[in-house]
Design an enzyme around this catalytic site. Structure first.
Site, PDB file in Angstrom:
ATOM      1  NE  ARG A  62      39.207  36.748  41.610  1.00 61.91           N
ATOM      2  CZ  ARG A  62      39.137  36.625  42.799  1.00 61.91           C
ATOM      3  NH1 ARG A  62      40.383  37.271  43.344  1.00 61.91           N
ATOM      4  NH2 ARG A  62      38.636  35.817  43.239  1.00 61.91           N
ATOM      5  CG  HIS A  66      35.147  39.639  42.111  1.00 56.24           C
ATOM      6  ND1 HIS A  66      35.426  39.001  43.310  1.00 56.24           N
ATOM      7  CD2 HIS A  66      35.235  38.643  41.027  1.00 56.24           C
ATOM      8  CE1 HIS A  66      36.049  37.793  42.967  1.00 56.24           C
ATOM      9  NE2 HIS A  66      35.796  37.413  41.745  1.00 56.24           N
ATOM     10  N   GLY A  72      25.534  45.001  40.083  1.00 58.42           N
ATOM     11  CA  GLY A  72      25.610  45.859  39.020  1.00 58.42           C
ATOM     12  C   GLY A  72      27.204  46.427  39.147  1.00 58.42           C
ATOM     13  CG  ASN A  94      35.294  40.161  46.856  1.00 62.61           C
ATOM     14  OD1 ASN A  94      35.625  39.650  45.807  1.00 62.61           O
ATOM     15  ND2 ASN A  94      34.356  41.151  46.871  1.00 62.61           N
ATOM     16  CG  HIS A 193      40.212  32.183  34.849  1.00 63.99           C
ATOM     17  ND1 HIS A 193      39.118  31.177  35.524  1.00 63.99           N
ATOM     18  CD2 HIS A 193      39.885  33.313  35.860  1.00 63.99           C
ATOM     19  CE1 HIS A 193      38.558  31.712  36.643  1.00 63.99           C
ATOM     20  NE2 HIS A 193      38.997  33.143  36.807  1.00 63.99           N
TER      21      HIS A 193
END
Ligand code: HEM
Ligand SMILES: *[C@@H]1O[C@H](CO)[C@@H](O)[C@H](O)[C@H]1NC(C)=O
Ligand SMILES: *[C@@H]1O[C@H](CO)[C@@H](O)[C@H](O)[C@H]1NC(C)=O
Ligand SMILES: *[C@@H]1O[C@H](CO)[C@@H](O)[C@H](O)[C@H]1NC(C)=O
Length: 325
Positions: A62, A66, A72, A94, A193
Protein backbone atom coordinates in the site's frame (compact mmCIF):
# COMPACT_ATOMS: atom_id res chain seq x y z
CA UNK A 1 9.61 -26.25 -6.04
CA UNK A 2 7.19 -24.39 -8.30
CA UNK A 3 8.11 -21.15 -6.56
CA UNK A 4 11.81 -21.80 -6.99
CA UNK A 5 11.32 -22.46 -10.69
CA UNK A 6 9.27 -19.28 -11.00
CA UNK A 7 12.06 -17.33 -9.38
CA UNK A 8 14.67 -18.79 -11.67
CA UNK A 9 12.53 -17.82 -14.64
CA UNK A 10 12.21 -14.28 -13.34
CA UNK A 11 15.97 -13.97 -12.87
CA UNK A 12 16.50 -15.15 -16.43
CA UNK A 13 13.97 -12.61 -17.66
CA UNK A 14 15.72 -9.83 -15.74
CA UNK A 15 19.02 -10.74 -17.34
CA UNK A 16 17.47 -10.82 -20.79
CA UNK A 17 15.90 -7.42 -20.20
CA UNK A 18 19.13 -5.89 -18.96
CA UNK A 19 19.77 -3.97 -22.13
CA UNK A 20 16.24 -2.62 -22.37
CA UNK A 21 15.75 0.95 -21.21
CA UNK A 22 12.24 2.09 -20.37
CA UNK A 23 11.20 5.75 -20.60
CA UNK A 24 14.73 6.51 -21.79
CA UNK A 25 15.93 6.41 -18.18
CA UNK A 26 14.80 3.33 -16.29
CA UNK A 27 16.15 -0.19 -16.58
CA UNK A 28 16.15 -3.36 -14.45
CA UNK A 29 19.96 -3.24 -14.67
CA UNK A 30 20.25 0.34 -13.40
CA UNK A 31 22.29 -0.62 -10.32
CA UNK A 32 24.01 -3.74 -11.66
CA UNK A 33 27.41 -2.06 -11.66
CA UNK A 34 26.96 0.33 -8.73
CA UNK A 35 25.04 -1.85 -6.27
CA UNK A 36 24.99 -5.49 -7.30
CA UNK A 37 23.77 -6.61 -3.83
CA UNK A 38 20.70 -4.34 -3.91
CA UNK A 39 18.01 -6.86 -4.78
CA UNK A 40 19.21 -9.46 -2.28
CA UNK A 41 19.47 -6.85 0.49
CA UNK A 42 15.89 -5.67 -0.11
CA UNK A 43 14.60 -9.21 -0.39
CA UNK A 44 16.23 -10.19 2.91
CA UNK A 45 14.85 -7.11 4.68
CA UNK A 46 11.34 -7.83 3.43
CA UNK A 47 11.56 -11.52 4.28
CA UNK A 48 12.47 -10.60 7.86
CA UNK A 49 9.71 -8.01 8.11
CA UNK A 50 7.01 -10.33 6.71
CA UNK A 51 8.16 -13.19 8.90
CA UNK A 52 7.84 -10.93 11.94
CA UNK A 53 4.40 -9.72 10.89
CA UNK A 54 2.65 -10.96 7.75
CA UNK A 55 0.55 -7.79 7.55
CA UNK A 56 3.72 -5.81 6.84
CA UNK A 57 3.75 -7.24 3.32
CA UNK A 58 0.36 -5.66 2.73
CA UNK A 59 1.42 -2.41 4.37
CA UNK A 60 4.48 -2.03 2.14
CA UNK A 61 2.40 -2.77 -0.97
CA UNK A 62 0.00 0.00 0.00
CA UNK A 63 2.92 2.35 0.75
CA UNK A 64 4.06 1.97 -2.87
CA UNK A 65 0.56 2.80 -4.18
CA UNK A 66 0.31 5.88 -1.97
CA UNK A 67 3.75 6.99 -3.14
CA UNK A 68 3.08 6.49 -6.85
CA UNK A 69 -0.32 8.21 -6.90
CA UNK A 70 1.02 11.47 -5.49
CA UNK A 71 3.43 13.12 -7.93
CA UNK A 72 4.80 9.76 -9.01
CA UNK A 73 6.84 7.07 -7.26
CA UNK A 74 9.35 9.52 -5.79
CA UNK A 75 9.37 8.50 -2.11
CA UNK A 76 7.64 11.79 -1.28
CA UNK A 77 5.38 9.80 1.06
CA UNK A 78 8.40 8.98 3.22
CA UNK A 79 9.30 12.58 4.12
CA UNK A 80 8.62 13.48 7.74
CA UNK A 81 6.78 16.64 8.70
CA UNK A 82 8.99 19.25 10.37
CA UNK A 83 8.40 22.71 11.84
CA UNK A 84 8.73 24.23 8.38
CA UNK A 85 7.75 21.34 6.10
CA UNK A 86 4.42 19.58 5.67
CA UNK A 87 4.62 16.23 3.94
CA UNK A 88 2.10 13.52 3.07
CA UNK A 89 2.19 11.34 6.17
CA UNK A 90 -0.60 13.25 7.87
CA UNK A 91 -2.86 13.53 4.83
CA UNK A 92 -6.30 12.00 5.43
CA UNK A 93 -5.70 8.68 3.64
CA UNK A 94 -2.32 8.20 5.36
CA UNK A 95 -2.67 9.47 8.94
CA UNK A 96 -2.96 6.68 11.53
CA UNK A 97 -3.20 4.28 8.64
CA UNK A 98 -0.20 4.03 6.33
CA UNK A 99 2.57 1.92 7.84
CA UNK A 100 5.94 0.34 7.13
CA UNK A 101 8.15 3.43 7.30
CA UNK A 102 10.52 1.75 9.78
CA UNK A 103 10.91 -1.26 7.48
CA UNK A 104 11.99 0.99 4.61
CA UNK A 105 14.37 2.84 6.96
CA UNK A 106 16.00 -0.44 8.00
CA UNK A 107 16.40 -1.63 4.42
CA UNK A 108 17.74 1.75 3.33
CA UNK A 109 20.34 1.64 6.13
CA UNK A 110 21.51 -1.76 4.93
CA UNK A 111 21.64 -0.59 1.32
CA UNK A 112 23.63 2.50 2.35
CA UNK A 113 26.08 0.29 4.24
CA UNK A 114 27.10 -1.49 1.04
CA UNK A 115 26.29 1.16 -1.60
CA UNK A 116 26.65 4.66 -0.21
CA UNK A 117 24.50 7.43 -1.70
CA UNK A 118 23.61 5.33 -4.72
CA UNK A 119 20.11 3.85 -4.50
CA UNK A 120 16.99 6.01 -4.28
CA UNK A 121 14.38 5.44 -1.60
CA UNK A 122 11.80 5.32 -4.40
CA UNK A 123 13.52 2.31 -5.98
CA UNK A 124 13.78 0.59 -2.60
CA UNK A 125 10.01 0.96 -2.10
CA UNK A 126 9.34 -0.39 -5.62
CA UNK A 127 11.51 -3.46 -4.98
CA UNK A 128 10.09 -3.95 -1.48
CA UNK A 129 6.52 -3.91 -2.82
CA UNK A 130 7.38 -6.52 -5.45
CA UNK A 131 9.03 -8.70 -2.79
CA UNK A 132 6.07 -8.23 -0.44
CA UNK A 133 3.68 -9.65 -3.02
CA UNK A 134 5.84 -12.65 -3.86
CA UNK A 135 6.55 -13.37 -0.17
CA UNK A 136 2.78 -13.52 0.42
CA UNK A 137 2.46 -16.08 -2.37
CA UNK A 138 1.64 -13.73 -5.25
CA UNK A 139 3.40 -13.21 -8.56
CA UNK A 140 6.83 -11.71 -9.06
CA UNK A 141 8.02 -9.38 -11.81
CA UNK A 142 11.07 -7.51 -13.01
CA UNK A 143 11.24 -4.03 -11.47
CA UNK A 144 12.35 -1.13 -13.60
CA UNK A 145 14.92 0.93 -11.67
CA UNK A 146 16.39 4.41 -11.82
CA UNK A 147 13.72 6.41 -9.98
CA UNK A 148 14.87 9.55 -8.25
CA UNK A 149 13.66 10.84 -4.89
CA UNK A 150 11.55 13.97 -4.85
CA UNK A 151 12.71 17.06 -3.04
CA UNK A 152 9.17 18.00 -2.14
CA UNK A 153 5.90 16.45 -1.07
CA UNK A 154 2.29 17.56 -1.15
CA UNK A 155 -0.24 16.91 1.57
CA UNK A 156 -2.84 18.55 -0.61
CA UNK A 157 -2.08 16.27 -3.56
CA UNK A 158 -2.22 13.25 -1.23
CA UNK A 159 -5.66 14.34 -0.03
CA UNK A 160 -6.99 14.89 -3.53
CA UNK A 161 -5.27 12.14 -5.56
CA UNK A 162 -5.76 9.14 -3.27
CA UNK A 163 -9.24 7.66 -3.65
CA UNK A 164 -11.53 7.57 -0.59
CA UNK A 165 -13.14 4.29 0.57
CA UNK A 166 -16.59 5.42 -0.58
CA UNK A 167 -15.40 6.36 -4.11
CA UNK A 168 -17.85 5.47 -6.88
CA UNK A 169 -16.84 3.60 -10.04
CA UNK A 170 -16.77 6.66 -12.30
CA UNK A 171 -14.54 8.46 -9.82
CA UNK A 172 -12.17 5.48 -9.53
CA UNK A 173 -11.93 5.16 -13.32
CA UNK A 174 -11.12 8.87 -13.63
CA UNK A 175 -8.50 8.84 -10.90
CA UNK A 176 -6.72 5.88 -12.47
CA UNK A 177 -6.99 7.15 -16.03
CA UNK A 178 -5.47 10.42 -14.81
CA UNK A 179 -2.39 8.26 -14.09
CA UNK A 180 -2.53 6.48 -17.45
CA UNK A 181 -4.12 3.38 -15.87
CA UNK A 182 -7.19 1.88 -17.56
CA UNK A 183 -10.13 -0.12 -16.18
CA UNK A 184 -8.10 -3.32 -16.43
CA UNK A 185 -5.27 -1.85 -14.36
CA UNK A 186 -7.75 -0.42 -11.84
CA UNK A 187 -9.42 -3.81 -11.41
CA UNK A 188 -6.17 -5.76 -11.20
CA UNK A 189 -4.51 -3.31 -8.80
CA UNK A 190 -7.57 -3.28 -6.55
CA UNK A 191 -6.85 -6.99 -6.12
CA UNK A 192 -4.15 -5.83 -3.68
CA UNK A 193 -7.03 -5.87 -1.20
CA UNK A 194 -6.72 -9.63 -1.17
CA UNK A 195 -4.22 -8.93 1.62
CA UNK A 196 -4.18 -6.58 4.59
CA UNK A 197 -6.58 -4.95 6.99
CA UNK A 198 -8.89 -1.96 7.24
CA UNK A 199 -10.27 0.09 10.12
CA UNK A 200 -13.95 0.09 10.98
CA UNK A 201 -14.19 3.82 10.26
CA UNK A 202 -13.42 3.14 6.57
CA UNK A 203 -16.16 0.53 6.07
CA UNK A 204 -18.87 1.23 8.67
CA UNK A 205 -21.29 2.95 6.31
CA UNK A 206 -20.89 0.19 3.71
CA UNK A 207 -21.65 -2.70 6.06
CA UNK A 208 -24.51 -0.90 7.84
CA UNK A 209 -26.23 1.22 5.26
CA UNK A 210 -25.40 0.51 1.63
CA UNK A 211 -28.29 -0.98 -0.34
CA UNK A 212 -29.33 -1.67 -3.93
CA UNK A 213 -26.38 -2.02 -6.29
CA UNK A 214 -24.01 -1.55 -3.33
CA UNK A 215 -25.75 -4.03 -1.03
CA UNK A 216 -23.66 -6.30 1.21
CA UNK A 217 -24.30 -10.01 1.77
CA UNK A 218 -26.46 -10.08 4.91
CA UNK A 219 -24.61 -12.84 6.76
CA UNK A 220 -21.27 -11.16 6.05
CA UNK A 221 -22.56 -7.80 7.28
CA UNK A 222 -23.87 -9.37 10.49
CA UNK A 223 -20.56 -11.10 11.12
CA UNK A 224 -18.40 -8.03 10.54
CA UNK A 225 -20.68 -5.76 12.57
CA UNK A 226 -20.50 -8.11 15.55
CA UNK A 227 -16.82 -8.94 15.27
CA UNK A 228 -15.19 -5.69 14.28
CA UNK A 229 -17.41 -2.70 13.76
CA UNK A 230 -20.12 -1.48 16.13
CA UNK A 231 -22.50 1.16 14.77
CA UNK A 232 -20.75 3.72 16.98
CA UNK A 233 -17.27 3.60 18.51
CA UNK A 234 -14.49 1.16 17.71
CA UNK A 235 -13.37 3.30 14.76
CA UNK A 236 -9.90 1.81 14.86
CA UNK A 237 -10.97 -1.84 15.05
CA UNK A 238 -9.42 -3.89 12.27
CA UNK A 239 -10.98 -6.42 9.92
CA UNK A 240 -9.26 -8.29 7.09
CA UNK A 241 -9.97 -6.92 3.61
CA UNK A 242 -10.30 -10.52 2.44
CA UNK A 243 -11.80 -12.69 5.14
CA UNK A 244 -10.49 -16.16 4.41
CA UNK A 245 -6.80 -15.54 3.84
CA UNK A 246 -5.72 -11.93 4.55
CA UNK A 247 -2.04 -12.91 4.46
CA UNK A 248 -2.20 -14.87 1.19
CA UNK A 249 -1.93 -13.06 -2.12
CA UNK A 250 -4.57 -15.03 -4.06
CA UNK A 251 -7.69 -14.20 -6.09
CA UNK A 252 -10.07 -14.61 -3.14
CA UNK A 253 -10.86 -10.89 -3.20
CA UNK A 254 -12.56 -11.21 -6.60
CA UNK A 255 -14.66 -14.14 -5.41
CA UNK A 256 -15.67 -11.97 -2.45
CA UNK A 257 -16.71 -9.14 -4.78
CA UNK A 258 -19.01 -11.49 -6.68
CA UNK A 259 -20.47 -12.69 -3.37
CA UNK A 260 -20.75 -9.09 -2.07
CA UNK A 261 -18.58 -9.88 0.91
CA UNK A 262 -16.11 -6.99 0.96
CA UNK A 263 -15.50 -4.19 3.43
CA UNK A 264 -15.04 -1.19 1.18
CA UNK A 265 -17.71 0.44 -0.94
CA UNK A 266 -14.98 1.40 -3.43
CA UNK A 267 -14.20 -2.30 -3.89
CA UNK A 268 -17.83 -3.35 -4.40
CA UNK A 269 -18.16 -0.58 -7.03
CA UNK A 270 -16.03 -2.73 -9.36
CA UNK A 271 -18.73 -5.40 -9.46
CA UNK A 272 -22.47 -5.03 -9.83
CA UNK A 273 -22.62 -1.26 -9.56
CA UNK A 274 -24.85 -1.16 -12.60
CA UNK A 275 -23.08 1.86 -14.09
CA UNK A 276 -20.54 2.15 -16.88
CA UNK A 277 -19.89 -0.39 -19.62
CA UNK A 278 -19.54 -3.41 -17.34
CA UNK A 279 -15.86 -3.85 -18.18
CA UNK A 280 -14.84 -4.05 -14.53
CA UNK A 281 -17.64 -6.57 -13.84
CA UNK A 282 -16.31 -8.84 -16.60
CA UNK A 283 -12.74 -8.52 -15.30
CA UNK A 284 -13.81 -9.30 -11.74
CA UNK A 285 -15.50 -12.47 -12.96
CA UNK A 286 -12.46 -13.42 -15.04
CA UNK A 287 -10.04 -12.88 -12.13
CA UNK A 288 -12.35 -14.74 -9.74
CA UNK A 289 -12.29 -17.71 -12.11
CA UNK A 290 -8.62 -17.63 -13.08
CA UNK A 291 -5.94 -16.89 -10.49
CA UNK A 292 -3.20 -16.97 -13.13
CA UNK A 293 -4.92 -14.29 -15.19
CA UNK A 294 -5.11 -12.09 -12.10
CA UNK A 295 -1.44 -12.73 -11.24
CA UNK A 296 -0.31 -11.82 -14.78
CA UNK A 297 -2.45 -8.67 -14.97
CA UNK A 298 -1.53 -7.55 -11.46
CA UNK A 299 2.20 -7.81 -12.20
CA UNK A 300 1.80 -5.88 -15.46
CA UNK A 301 -0.24 -3.15 -13.75
CA UNK A 302 2.30 -2.82 -10.93
CA UNK A 303 5.02 -2.23 -13.52
CA UNK A 304 2.88 0.42 -15.21
CA UNK A 305 2.09 2.16 -11.93
CA UNK A 306 5.78 1.99 -11.00
CA UNK A 307 6.74 3.76 -14.20
CA UNK A 308 5.16 6.98 -12.90
CA UNK A 309 8.59 8.11 -11.85
CA UNK A 310 11.03 10.97 -11.56
CA UNK A 311 14.18 10.07 -13.51
CA UNK A 312 17.46 11.38 -14.90
CA UNK A 313 18.80 14.47 -13.19
CA UNK A 314 15.49 15.35 -11.55
CA UNK A 315 15.24 15.07 -7.79
CA UNK A 316 18.04 13.37 -5.89
CA UNK A 317 19.16 10.16 -4.21
CA UNK A 318 18.18 10.77 -0.61
CA UNK A 319 20.60 9.60 2.09
CA UNK A 320 17.83 9.33 4.69
CA UNK A 321 14.40 8.51 3.32
CA UNK A 322 12.72 10.76 5.90
CA UNK A 323 14.34 14.03 4.77
CA UNK A 324 15.70 15.70 1.68
CA UNK A 325 19.49 15.94 1.50
C1 HEM B 1 -8.88 1.75 -5.92
C2 HEM B 1 -8.92 2.59 -4.92
C3 HEM B 1 -8.47 2.25 -3.52
C4 HEM B 1 -9.09 2.64 -2.38
C5 HEM B 1 -10.33 3.52 -2.26
C6 HEM B 1 -8.35 2.08 -1.28
C7 HEM B 1 -8.65 2.26 0.06
C8 HEM B 1 -8.10 1.57 1.11
C9 HEM B 1 -8.50 1.68 2.49
C10 HEM B 1 -9.60 2.60 3.02
C11 HEM B 1 -7.75 0.83 3.21
C12 HEM B 1 -7.82 0.62 4.72
C13 HEM B 1 -6.96 1.66 5.40
C14 HEM B 1 -7.16 1.75 6.90
O1 HEM B 1 -8.23 1.41 7.40
O2 HEM B 1 -6.23 2.19 7.61
C15 HEM B 1 -6.85 0.18 2.30
C16 HEM B 1 -5.91 -0.77 2.66
C17 HEM B 1 -5.03 -1.34 1.77
N1 HEM B 1 -4.84 -0.98 0.46
FE1 HEM B 1 -6.09 0.13 -0.66
N2 HEM B 1 -7.31 1.34 -1.77
C18 HEM B 1 -7.34 1.42 -3.14
C19 HEM B 1 -6.41 0.85 -3.99
C20 HEM B 1 -5.29 0.16 -3.61
C21 HEM B 1 -4.22 -0.23 -4.47
C22 HEM B 1 -4.12 0.14 -5.96
C23 HEM B 1 -3.32 -0.91 -3.72
C24 HEM B 1 -2.00 -1.51 -4.11
C25 HEM B 1 -1.67 -1.84 -5.35
C26 HEM B 1 -3.87 -0.98 -2.38
C27 HEM B 1 -3.31 -1.68 -1.33
C28 HEM B 1 -3.86 -1.76 -0.06
C29 HEM B 1 -3.40 -2.70 0.95
C30 HEM B 1 -2.38 -3.79 0.73
C31 HEM B 1 -4.12 -2.41 2.12
C32 HEM B 1 -3.95 -3.07 3.50
C33 HEM B 1 -2.81 -2.34 4.22
C34 HEM B 1 -2.45 -2.85 5.60
O3 HEM B 1 -2.98 -3.85 6.07
O4 HEM B 1 -1.59 -2.19 6.23
N3 HEM B 1 -5.05 -0.30 -2.35
N4 HEM B 1 -7.07 0.66 1.03
C1 LIG C 1 13.66 24.03 8.42
O1 LIG C 1 13.83 23.43 9.68
C2 LIG C 1 14.99 22.62 9.79
C3 LIG C 1 14.95 21.96 11.15
O2 LIG C 1 13.77 21.22 11.30
C4 LIG C 1 16.22 23.47 9.56
O3 LIG C 1 17.36 22.64 9.58
C5 LIG C 1 16.13 24.15 8.21
O4 LIG C 1 17.21 25.03 8.05
C6 LIG C 1 14.84 24.92 8.08
N1 LIG C 1 14.72 25.42 6.72
C7 LIG C 1 14.23 26.62 6.43
C8 LIG C 1 14.17 26.96 4.98
O5 LIG C 1 13.84 27.40 7.27
C1 LIG D 1 -27.16 4.87 8.39
O1 LIG D 1 -28.25 5.66 7.95
C2 LIG D 1 -29.01 6.24 9.03
C3 LIG D 1 -30.21 6.92 8.41
O2 LIG D 1 -29.82 7.78 7.38
C4 LIG D 1 -28.11 7.20 9.79
O3 LIG D 1 -28.80 7.77 10.87
C5 LIG D 1 -26.90 6.43 10.32
O4 LIG D 1 -26.00 7.31 10.94
C6 LIG D 1 -26.18 5.68 9.19
N1 LIG D 1 -25.17 4.82 9.77
C7 LIG D 1 -23.96 4.68 9.26
C8 LIG D 1 -23.04 3.75 9.99
O5 LIG D 1 -23.59 5.28 8.26
C1 LIG E 1 -6.06 -18.42 -17.21
O1 LIG E 1 -5.32 -17.30 -17.63
C2 LIG E 1 -4.07 -17.64 -18.17
C3 LIG E 1 -3.28 -16.33 -18.37
O2 LIG E 1 -3.92 -15.48 -19.25
C4 LIG E 1 -4.29 -18.43 -19.46
O3 LIG E 1 -3.06 -18.78 -20.02
C5 LIG E 1 -5.09 -19.67 -19.13
O4 LIG E 1 -5.42 -20.34 -20.32
C6 LIG E 1 -6.36 -19.31 -18.38
N1 LIG E 1 -7.00 -20.54 -17.91
C7 LIG E 1 -8.24 -20.83 -18.18
C8 LIG E 1 -8.75 -22.11 -17.57
O5 LIG E 1 -8.96 -20.12 -18.86
Amino acid sequence: MGTLLARVAVVALAAAAAAVVVDGQMSPAFYDATCPALQSVVRRGMAQAVQKEARMGASILRLFFHDCFVNGCDASVLLDDTANFTGEKNAGPNANSLRGYEVIDAIKAQVEASCKATVSCADIVALAARDAVSLLGGPSWTVQLGRRDGRSASQNAANTNLPPPDARLADLLTRFSDKGLDARALTALSGAHTVGWARCTTFRTHIYNDTGNAAVDAAFATQIRAKACPSAGGDGNLAPLELRAPAAFDNGYFQDLVARRVLLRSDQELYGSGVGDGSTDALVRAYAANATLFAVDFAAAMVRMGNLALTGKNGEVRLNCRRVN
